[in-house]
Design a protein around this motif. Structure first.
Motif, short mmCIF file in Angstrom:
data_model
loop_
_atom_site.label_atom_id
_atom_site.label_comp_id
_atom_site.label_asym_id
_atom_site.label_seq_id
_atom_site.Cartn_x
_atom_site.Cartn_y
_atom_site.Cartn_z
N SER A 28 35.37 37.90 36.83
CA SER A 28 34.28 38.59 37.53
C SER A 28 34.13 39.98 36.93
O SER A 28 34.99 40.47 36.18
N ALA A 29 33.01 40.63 37.25
CA ALA A 29 32.78 41.96 36.70
C ALA A 29 33.87 42.94 37.12
O ALA A 29 34.35 43.74 36.33
N THR A 30 34.28 42.82 38.37
CA THR A 30 35.32 43.74 38.87
C THR A 30 36.66 43.47 38.21
O THR A 30 37.37 44.39 37.80
N SER A 31 37.00 42.18 38.06
CA SER A 31 38.29 41.85 37.44
C SER A 31 38.33 42.25 35.97
O SER A 31 39.36 42.71 35.46
N TRP A 32 37.20 42.10 35.27
CA TRP A 32 37.17 42.52 33.87
C TRP A 32 37.22 44.04 33.76
O TRP A 32 37.80 44.60 32.80
N LEU A 33 36.69 44.77 34.73
CA LEU A 33 36.81 46.23 34.74
C LEU A 33 38.27 46.64 34.92
O LEU A 33 38.75 47.57 34.25
N VAL A 34 38.95 45.92 35.80
CA VAL A 34 40.39 46.18 35.99
C VAL A 34 41.15 45.88 34.70
O VAL A 34 42.05 46.62 34.30
#
Length: 346
Positions: A28-34
């Motif tokens: 997800s976008a959030t997980s890839w940001l992490v």
């Protein structure tokens, strides 16, 4: 790298690896940001670990003395990039900054004892700005650090003043007779009566004057008896300081188990006193007056007898009532005691 550092660094990298896997697991976008954030942090941590600390070396001051108010100033330099570099002595941090190839300077908080140091009890520590990773190793010196004798400036000045007055007062005038015959000549009006040689006058039936060689001022030499004693370092400091002035004696020697010229440079840093100096070798020195720097158990009479009755001045150190180091200067039955900046008759 110490085991504790290995465990700490390994744990930090494992945690970052787990966090970086969020993007793959959740996609997800959030997980890839992490994941991206974890990769950036991992890169910063890697920068703190990739360069070996062994490329860094330290160099010290060119001239260092054991009585300096602080220890020598060290300059840490060498190739490398470290986000956060620290130089530590025990738990005390002497310097802490980012290292990008520019030298780091640090001052030791305490002076070092006289000697030649191949290594110092310091550690170079590298870590990241977050304090998650760390590596360390002992500090390496580019060349041995040499710490010279104490510079007993105040006490040396007081001793120098007494010795100068003593030599001037006790040295005979250049016009004094030595009773070594040079020649005879006829009496000339104005010649002192005590210069008339009455035996020669009686033989020649005319006034004859005896001409004697004038007595020269005695030449002095400084002697350090390098015996192990509680105040030897102070005694060495006074002796070396006066030797560098060069106006009290023509030459100076150190006497331990043999007679040596006064060492200089690194040799002074490693000069080791002996249990008992071979004082009998004083008799082998040139026929000059002796200014002897010795431990407290020596006497002018005993040294004068060994030195075959040459003029002897003895300088000894002790502690006064308030614990200050003081010098006793003796010549025959005369003696005086001085501290740095003053003196008292004894």
């Amino acid at each position: 790298m110490h085991l504790r550092s290995w465990l700490k660094n390994g744990a930090a990298l494992i945690i970052l690896a787990l966090i970086a896997s969020f993007g793959i697991i959740f996609n997800s976008a959030t997980s890839w940001l992490v994941t991206d954030a974890a990769m950036v942090v991992a890169l910063i941590l890697a920068l703190s670990l990739v360069w070996p600390l062994g490329t860094l070396r330290a160099s010290g001051d060119e001239t260092t003395a054991a009585d300096d108010a602080t220890g020598p100033q060290l300059t840490l330099s060498g190739p490398g990039f470290f986000p956060l570099l620290a130089l530590r002595q025990g738990k005390q941090t002497l310097a802490r900054q980012a290292y990008v190839g520019r030298p780091v300077q640090a001052m030791l908080p305490k002076p070092l004892a006289r000697g030649r140091y191949e290594a110092l009890p310091l550690r170079v520590v590298c870590g990241d700005p977050f304090g998650w990773t760390e590596k360390r190793r002992g500090l390496k010196l580019r060349e041995p650090l040499v710490v010279g004798p104490r510079r007993e400036l105040a006490l040396s000045s007081a001793v120098h003043g007494v010795l100068t007055r003593l030599l001037n007062q006790n040295a005979p005038s250049g016009d004094a007779p030595s009773f070594d015959l040079r020649a005879f000549r006829e009496y000339v009006p104005g010649d002192p009566v005590n210069a008339i040689d009455w035996k020669a006058t009686a033989k020649r039936d005319e006034m004859i004057v005896r001409l004697d060689e004038p007595e020269e001022r005695p030449h002095w030499q400084g002697v350090l008896l390098a015996e192990d004693a509680p105040l030897f370092e102070n005694l060495l400091g006074v002796f070396v300081t006066l030797s560098t002035r060069g106006d009290l004696w023509q030459n100076a020697v150190v006497l331990d188990e043999a007679i040596h010229p006064v060492p200089t440079g690194a040799a002074l840093a490693t000069l080791a006193p002996v249990a008992h100096a071979e004082v009998a070798q004083l008799a082998t020195l040139p026929q000059q007056g002796l200014i002897i720097f010795a431990s407290a158990d020596m006497t002018v009479a005993s040294l004068g007898a060994i030195a075959e009755k040459r003029p002897v001045i003895l300088v000894q150190l002790s502690r006064g009532e308030k614990g200050r180091v003081q010098a006793t200067i003796s010549a025959g039955s005369w003696a005086t005691i001085v501290e740095g900046g003053g003196g008292n008759a004894a």
